[in-house]
Design a protein around this motif. Structure first.
Motif, PDB file in Angstrom:
ATOM      1  N   PRO A  10     -18.760  25.614   7.971  1.00 30.12           N
ATOM      2  CA  PRO A  10     -18.761  25.947   6.548  1.00 30.12           C
ATOM      3  C   PRO A  10     -17.924  24.939   5.765  1.00 30.12           C
ATOM      4  CG  PRO A  10     -17.713  27.675   7.863  1.00 30.12           C
ATOM      5  CD  PRO A  10     -18.171  26.614   8.800  1.00 30.12           C
ATOM      6  N   THR A  11     -18.323  24.675   4.547  1.00 33.94           N
ATOM      7  CA  THR A  11     -17.586  23.721   3.717  1.00 33.94           C
ATOM      8  C   THR A  11     -17.210  24.373   2.395  1.00 33.94           C
ATOM      9  OG1 THR A  11     -19.639  22.877   2.784  1.00 33.94           O
ATOM     10  CG2 THR A  11     -18.763  21.725   4.714  1.00 33.94           C
ATOM     11  N   GLY A  12     -16.260  23.752   1.728  1.00 34.22           N
ATOM     12  CA  GLY A  12     -15.891  24.163   0.381  1.00 34.22           C
ATOM     13  C   GLY A  12     -15.451  25.597   0.272  1.00 34.22           C
ATOM     14  N   GLU A  13     -16.074  26.291  -0.654  1.00 36.45           N
ATOM     15  CA  GLU A  13     -15.712  27.670  -0.971  1.00 36.45           C
ATOM     16  C   GLU A  13     -15.879  28.592   0.237  1.00 36.45           C
ATOM     17  OE1 GLU A  13     -17.381  31.064  -3.939  1.00 36.45           O
ATOM     18  OE2 GLU A  13     -17.220  29.032  -4.772  1.00 36.45           O
ATOM     19  N   MET A  14     -16.943  28.391   0.998  1.00 34.99           N
ATOM     20  CA  MET A  14     -17.181  29.239   2.173  1.00 34.99           C
ATOM     21  C   MET A  14     -16.090  29.026   3.221  1.00 34.99           C
ATOM     22  SD  MET A  14     -19.056  31.590   3.372  1.00 34.99           S
ATOM     23  CE  MET A  14     -20.654  31.557   2.620  1.00 34.99           C
ATOM     24  N   ALA A  16     -12.960  28.122   2.640  1.00 34.20           N
ATOM     25  CA  ALA A  16     -11.745  28.759   2.128  1.00 34.20           C
ATOM     26  C   ALA A  16     -11.802  30.271   2.322  1.00 34.20           C
ATOM     27  CB  ALA A  16     -11.549  28.410   0.655  1.00 34.20           C
ATOM     28  N   LEU A  17     -12.958  30.865   2.075  1.00 33.60           N
ATOM     29  CA  LEU A  17     -13.122  32.303   2.262  1.00 33.60           C
ATOM     30  C   LEU A  17     -12.952  32.678   3.735  1.00 33.60           C
ATOM     31  CD1 LEU A  17     -13.813  35.110   1.199  1.00 33.60           C
ATOM     32  CD2 LEU A  17     -16.229  34.518   1.431  1.00 33.60           C
ATOM     33  N   LEU A  18     -13.533  31.894   4.620  1.00 36.20           N
ATOM     34  CA  LEU A  18     -13.405  32.150   6.052  1.00 36.20           C
ATOM     35  C   LEU A  18     -11.937  32.048   6.481  1.00 36.20           C
ATOM     36  CD1 LEU A  18     -14.683  32.732   8.782  1.00 36.20           C
ATOM     37  CD2 LEU A  18     -15.096  30.268   9.015  1.00 36.20           C
ATOM     38  N   ASP A  19     -11.220  31.037   6.011  1.00 37.93           N
ATOM     39  CA  ASP A  19      -9.792  30.894   6.330  1.00 37.93           C
ATOM     40  C   ASP A  19      -9.010  32.110   5.858  1.00 37.93           C
ATOM     41  OD1 ASP A  19     -10.274  28.432   7.481  1.00 37.93           O
ATOM     42  OD2 ASP A  19      -9.541  27.286   5.750  1.00 37.93           O
ATOM     43  N   GLU A  20      -9.324  32.597   4.656  1.00 35.20           N
ATOM     44  CA  GLU A  20      -8.636  33.773   4.114  1.00 35.20           C
ATOM     45  C   GLU A  20      -8.912  35.016   4.961  1.00 35.20           C
ATOM     46  OE1 GLU A  20      -8.713  36.405   0.047  1.00 35.20           O
ATOM     47  OE2 GLU A  20      -9.043  34.246  -0.132  1.00 35.20           O
ATOM     48  N   LEU A  21     -10.151  35.201   5.343  1.00 31.84           N
ATOM     49  CA  LEU A  21     -10.511  36.358   6.176  1.00 31.84           C
ATOM     50  C   LEU A  21      -9.834  36.291   7.541  1.00 31.84           C
ATOM     51  CD1 LEU A  21     -14.301  36.701   5.298  1.00 31.84           C
ATOM     52  CD2 LEU A  21     -12.456  38.264   4.649  1.00 31.84           C
ATOM     53  N   LEU A  22      -9.786  35.115   8.132  1.00 37.76           N
ATOM     54  CA  LEU A  22      -9.136  34.958   9.436  1.00 37.76           C
ATOM     55  C   LEU A  22      -7.634  35.212   9.330  1.00 37.76           C
ATOM     56  CD1 LEU A  22     -11.050  31.854  10.820  1.00 37.76           C
ATOM     57  CD2 LEU A  22     -11.238  34.229  11.608  1.00 37.76           C
ATOM     58  N   ALA A  23      -7.012  34.742   8.267  1.00 35.82           N
ATOM     59  CA  ALA A  23      -5.582  34.985   8.068  1.00 35.82           C
ATOM     60  C   ALA A  23      -5.308  36.473   7.873  1.00 35.82           C
ATOM     61  CB  ALA A  23      -5.069  34.186   6.865  1.00 35.82           C
ATOM     62  N   GLU A  24      -6.118  37.125   7.054  1.00 31.54           N
ATOM     63  CA  GLU A  24      -5.931  38.565   6.836  1.00 31.54           C
ATOM     64  C   GLU A  24      -6.111  39.333   8.144  1.00 31.54           C
ATOM     65  OE1 GLU A  24      -8.124  42.145   4.504  1.00 31.54           O
ATOM     66  OE2 GLU A  24      -7.678  40.356   3.320  1.00 31.54           O
TER      67      GLU A  24
END
Length: 174
Positions: A10-14, A16-24
């Motif tokens: 995934p690139t860009g916005e997707m 960033a969203l994946l990183d946020e979900l994994l961190a949460e």
């Protein structure tokens, strides 16, 4: 049926969203691991869920904004004996040794089921703030099952250099 795998990242916005979900998700795993280690009485492993300079603070009794008439759940001499330092609202257990001392005291005389409920995670840059509810059920040989404590956790969690999420502070308001 042949199963194919995605090879594109995934690139860009997707991304960033994946990183946020994994961190949460990693933060939520930390909360669950804490509850399990407290229940199993593994004070040493529980202490390692905190940063070296981290702390656990217990508040209750007349200091408690949720229920100012509730008695403090542990005697003061017990909390001092576990290494607690009095604060204006409760007792603080600092560093790995302090957290380990308090958790070891909890494990001595009681079977416990400790649940963390409805966590709300707010992520920052390499850190997170979490508010959740908790309930602890328990039993010792002299009593039936009962609610030992309930209240809220207010956590400050950091992503450490070793790639783990750890508590910098955990405030338990009973």
């Amino acid at each position: 049926m042949e199963v194919t795998h995605m090879t594109a990242r995934p690139t860009g916005e997707m991304s960033a969203l994946l990183d946020e979900l994994l961190a949460e998700r990693a933060v939520l795993r930390l909360l669950a691991r804490y509850a399990n280690l407290v229940d199993y009485g593994d004070a040493s492993a529980c202490a390692l869920l905190f940063t070296e300079d981290g702390y656990f603070e217990l508040q209750g009794g007349e200091r408690n904004r949720l229920n100012p008439y509730a008695p403090f759940p542990y005697p003061e001499d017990y909390l001092l004996g576990c290494g607690g330092r009095p604060t204006d609202k409760g007792f603080r257990f600092e560093g790995h040794a302090g957290v380990r001392g308090f958790m070891a005291g909890l494990a001595r005389d009681r079977l416990r089921l400790h649940a963390v409920l409805q966590p709300v995670v707010r992520l920052g840059d390499g850190e997170a703030w979490v508010e959740s509810q908790m309930v602890a059920l328990g039993k010792n040989p002299k009593e039936d099952h009962r609610v030992l404590a309930f209240g809220r956790y207010f956590d400050h969690v950091v992503h450490t250099q070793d790639g783990e999420w750890r508590f910098r502070s955990r405030l338990c308001e009973l």
